[in-house]
Design a protein around this motif. Structure first.
Motif, short mmCIF file in Angstrom:
data_model
loop_
_atom_site.label_atom_id
_atom_site.label_comp_id
_atom_site.label_asym_id
_atom_site.label_seq_id
_atom_site.Cartn_x
_atom_site.Cartn_y
_atom_site.Cartn_z
N PHE A 47 -1.74 -4.59 2.32
CA PHE A 47 -0.91 -3.54 1.74
C PHE A 47 -1.14 -3.36 0.24
N SER A 48 -2.17 -3.99 -0.31
CA SER A 48 -2.34 -4.02 -1.75
C SER A 48 -2.50 -2.64 -2.37
N THR A 49 -2.92 -1.65 -1.60
CA THR A 49 -3.10 -0.31 -2.14
C THR A 49 -1.87 0.58 -1.90
N SER A 50 -0.84 0.00 -1.33
CA SER A 50 0.38 0.76 -1.03
C SER A 50 1.16 1.07 -2.30
N ASN A 51 1.89 2.16 -2.26
CA ASN A 51 2.74 2.54 -3.40
C ASN A 51 4.13 1.92 -3.32
N LEU A 52 4.39 1.16 -2.26
CA LEU A 52 5.69 0.53 -2.11
C LEU A 52 5.84 -0.62 -3.10
N SER A 53 7.08 -0.92 -3.46
CA SER A 53 7.31 -2.05 -4.36
C SER A 53 7.05 -3.36 -3.62
N LEU A 54 6.79 -4.39 -4.39
CA LEU A 54 6.51 -5.71 -3.81
C LEU A 54 7.68 -6.18 -2.95
N GLY A 55 8.89 -5.97 -3.42
CA GLY A 55 10.07 -6.38 -2.65
C GLY A 55 10.14 -5.72 -1.30
N ILE A 56 9.88 -4.41 -1.26
CA ILE A 56 9.90 -3.67 0.02
C ILE A 56 8.79 -4.16 0.93
N LEU A 57 7.61 -4.41 0.36
CA LEU A 57 6.50 -4.94 1.16
C LEU A 57 6.85 -6.28 1.79
N ILE A 58 7.43 -7.15 1.00
CA ILE A 58 7.81 -8.48 1.52
C ILE A 58 8.85 -8.35 2.62
N LEU A 59 9.83 -7.48 2.43
CA LEU A 59 10.84 -7.27 3.48
C LEU A 59 10.20 -6.74 4.76
N ARG A 60 9.27 -5.83 4.63
CA ARG A 60 8.58 -5.31 5.82
C ARG A 60 7.81 -6.42 6.53
N ILE A 61 7.11 -7.22 5.74
CA ILE A 61 6.34 -8.32 6.32
C ILE A 61 7.26 -9.32 7.01
N LEU A 62 8.36 -9.68 6.35
CA LEU A 62 9.31 -10.64 6.94
C LEU A 62 9.89 -10.11 8.24
N SER A 63 10.05 -8.81 8.36
CA SER A 63 10.62 -8.24 9.59
C SER A 63 9.67 -8.39 10.78
N HIS A 64 8.41 -8.69 10.52
CA HIS A 64 7.43 -8.87 11.60
C HIS A 64 7.24 -10.32 12.01
N ILE A 65 7.95 -11.24 11.39
CA ILE A 65 7.84 -12.64 11.77
C ILE A 65 8.68 -12.88 13.03
N THR A 66 8.03 -13.37 14.04
CA THR A 66 8.68 -13.62 15.33
C THR A 66 8.62 -15.12 15.64
#
Length: 70
Positions: A47-66
């Motif tokens: 996601f390094s080229t994404s315009n999202l903030s780091l916090g939002i990226l981390i929350l999205r990633i955490l939501s995929h941990i199963t």
């Protein structure tokens, strides 16, 4: 720590009638959180080229941990 395994310390422990048992050396392969951190790092790199903030990226990633991923 190596300090606890010196000959002098082991002799002292044995003299007190205690059997010294040491843990295995640290290994990231046996520590589940290290595997999750490595997975998260890879996701962040994707996601390094994404315009999202780091916090939002981390929350999205955490939501995929199963449980299966762990």
């Amino acid at each position: 720590a190596p300090l606890h395994k010196t000959d002098l310390n082991i002799q002292y422990i044995k003299a007190k009638g205690v059997k010294a048992i040491f843990n295995a050396p640290y290994s990231p392969e046996w520590n589940g959180i290290e595997l999750i951190f490595a997975w998260m790092k890879k996701q962040l790199q994707n996601f390094s080229t994404s315009n999202l903030s780091l916090g939002i990226l981390i929350l999205r990633i955490l939501s995929h941990i199963t449980p299966e991923l762990c």
